[in-house]
Write a protein that holds these residues in place. Sequence first.
Motif: not given
Lengths: 187, 103
Positions: A45-46, A70-73, A89-92
């Motif tokens: 997880l990032n 922008a894709g951050w939780t 949100k995008e794993k890996m």
Amino acid sequence: MVKIKMFIDMDKEEQYLTDMAINGMIFKRKIPGGYYFEKAEGEKLNYRIDYRLFHQKADFQEYVLFLADAGWTLVDGHYNSGNQYFLSKEKMCDEKLFSDYSSKAGRYERYLRNAIISIFVSLIYIFLLSFVAIQISPDSKKLTSVMSTLQYSLLVIFILYAFYESTCAVIARNVYKRTNIKKMITR
Amino acid sequence: MNLNKYLPLTETTYYILLALLEEGHGYAIMQKVELLSEGKVRIAAGTMYGAIENLLKQELIYAIPTSDTRRKVYHITAEGKTVLNLEIERLSHLIAISNKYKI
């Protein structure tokens, strides 16, 4: 599961949370002096950390919404928590929260400013507590202490707190200097 | 007001001002910068948030009041346009000099 650990360097903290996730410990909440994890299957997880304080809740909500766009939780954080923990949100992926060194270092600048305010406020309390003790002394020739146990404990707490914040401030200043070496865009 | 104090602009600031010649909200600016730079510059979200905050403080951009209170929409100010033009002049001058040397 609770782990006791403390970081000033947010890069190391991000790495720690990522490593824990790989080992199946998923970060859920920041607690004073440590972290709360939940057990799950290990995955990469990032995690990325920002440091911000907001005067108004509406500003915080706008900030969280912008990062969500922008894709951050937001994993953990509130308007006056300082540390804001985000998960891509995008794993890996290896997506970063900061694309230049000065904004990356800006986190420590804000942290430092906040620590200095805390030190200053606790010094005022220390001064006031000592001052009150002397003022209400019945015999001004002898500076016998008339402090109650409560006042003593408070004084000790504030002195320890000021010392703790000063240590954090010194470390944060070093990390700031190290982070802000290059002022160029990383790609 | 001496607007030269803002120069030189960082790449991030330059692209944001360029993108805000047309109004847009935070994430829209991020996408537009990527488009404008032909994918060469991607400003990360945290950097973008801080940059917008700074530009607002310097009054080079302003937030337009809208009915949607959740997302603020930004636009360049007159000062912002002047600063952008000064920077373009500065960069053009640099390039003109460099061209003489045919590197």
